[in-house]
Motif scaffolding. Sequence first.
Motif, mmCIF file in Angstrom:
data_model
loop_
_atom_site.group_PDB
_atom_site.id
_atom_site.type_symbol
_atom_site.label_atom_id
_atom_site.label_comp_id
_atom_site.label_asym_id
_atom_site.label_seq_id
_atom_site.Cartn_x
_atom_site.Cartn_y
_atom_site.Cartn_z
ATOM 1 N N ARG A 218 -1.663 -18.353 35.658
ATOM 2 C CA ARG A 218 -2.553 -17.811 36.691
ATOM 3 C C ARG A 218 -2.253 -18.433 38.053
ATOM 4 O O ARG A 218 -2.226 -17.745 39.071
ATOM 5 C CB ARG A 218 -4.019 -18.063 36.324
ATOM 6 C CG ARG A 218 -4.580 -17.142 35.270
ATOM 7 C CD ARG A 218 -4.780 -15.750 35.812
ATOM 8 N NE ARG A 218 -5.342 -14.856 34.807
ATOM 9 C CZ ARG A 218 -5.319 -13.542 34.901
ATOM 10 N NH1 ARG A 218 -4.727 -12.978 35.935
ATOM 11 N NH2 ARG A 218 -5.851 -12.798 33.970
ATOM 12 N N HIS B 76 -8.872 -11.220 39.958
ATOM 13 C CA HIS B 76 -7.984 -12.384 40.006
ATOM 14 C C HIS B 76 -7.223 -12.343 41.329
ATOM 15 O O HIS B 76 -6.392 -11.457 41.557
ATOM 16 C CB HIS B 76 -7.018 -12.369 38.824
ATOM 17 C CG HIS B 76 -7.708 -12.429 37.500
ATOM 18 N ND1 HIS B 76 -8.415 -13.546 37.085
ATOM 19 C CD2 HIS B 76 -7.838 -11.506 36.513
ATOM 20 C CE1 HIS B 76 -8.929 -13.317 35.880
ATOM 21 N NE2 HIS B 76 -8.592 -12.096 35.516
ATOM 22 N N ARG C 175 -13.131 -13.292 40.068
ATOM 23 C CA ARG C 175 -13.235 -13.988 38.781
ATOM 24 C C ARG C 175 -12.460 -15.304 38.826
ATOM 25 O O ARG C 175 -12.850 -16.281 38.201
ATOM 26 C CB ARG C 175 -12.693 -13.089 37.661
ATOM 27 C CG ARG C 175 -13.513 -11.826 37.457
ATOM 28 C CD ARG C 175 -12.759 -10.817 36.605
ATOM 29 N NE ARG C 175 -12.434 -11.355 35.283
ATOM 30 C CZ ARG C 175 -11.609 -10.733 34.424
ATOM 31 N NH1 ARG C 175 -11.029 -9.592 34.780
ATOM 32 N NH2 ARG C 175 -11.362 -11.272 33.249
ATOM 33 N N SER C 176 -11.334 -15.304 39.549
ATOM 34 C CA SER C 176 -10.560 -16.536 39.735
ATOM 35 C C SER C 176 -9.909 -16.492 41.105
ATOM 36 O O SER C 176 -9.661 -15.403 41.645
ATOM 37 C CB SER C 176 -9.496 -16.693 38.641
ATOM 38 O OG SER C 176 -8.464 -15.727 38.783
#
Length: 234
Positions: free
Chosen positions: A184, A69, A138-139
Motif C-alpha cells: 500500500r 485508498h 480509507r487509507s
Amino acid sequence: MLTLHALRIELGKSYRVAVDLLSEMPGVLEEIGLTRLPHYTVLRTWFERIPTKTWRAFLDASVEERTGHAAIDSTGFDRDQPSRHYANRTNYRVRALKVTALVDVETLYITDIHSTTSKKHDAKIGPQVARRNAGDLRSLAADRGYDARAFRDELRQNGVRPLIKHRIMNPLDHAHNARMDSDRYHQRSMSETVFSSIKRTLGAAVRARSWWLEFREMLLKATVYNLRRSVRYP
C-alpha cells in the motif's frame, strides 16, 4: 463557461487563440449547446468571476471512481515568466507554485488540489487536504515530509489508516516503518506518475498572473486531466 475553460486548457492556448480555434469547430460547439462563442475578453472575465468553490465542485464531479485508498504528494509548477517591469510593479517574486495533490492510487484520479506560493511545510498542508476529504478516505500514503504524530492521530480519529513513513529519530521508528503495509505504501508513487502526466500533456507552468487565478488554473488542469482519463479509460 466551465466547458469552454476546460477546452482552453486542453488546447493549451491563450483566451484569444482558443476562441479562434473553437470557432472552427462547429461540432464541438453543437455538443456544448452553443450557437456562437463569447468574445475572448468575456471568457477571461468569467474565469475571474466563477468562485473557487465552483472550480472545486467541477474537479469533484470529474472523478468517476473513488476506492478510498489515496496518496498525497507535492510538486512545483512554474509561474509563467512575466516581464521585469510587471514583476517589480506587482511584487511578483515567487517563481514556482507549490501544488499538493490527493490521488486515488487505484484509479489515478485526482480528488483534491492545494496550491500555495509560500514554502508551507507538507506536514501543515497534509492535514488540511485530508480533513476536506476524510469521508471518502480509507487509507492515506505519504512520504516522510508528512511525518507528524498529530496528523496520524487525526487520520485515525476519522477512520483513515495512515501510511506515512517515520523519520528515523530512534530505533522505534525503524520498527514502525517495518510494520507498515509496504504494498500500500509503495503505491504512493502513483501521485508522481500523475504529476508527470499533467506536466507532459498540459504543461508544467501556469499562465495566470495573480496567485488566486493560478490556484484556479491548477484546479482546472487537474479537472482536465481527470476528464482525459475518463475518456481514455471509460
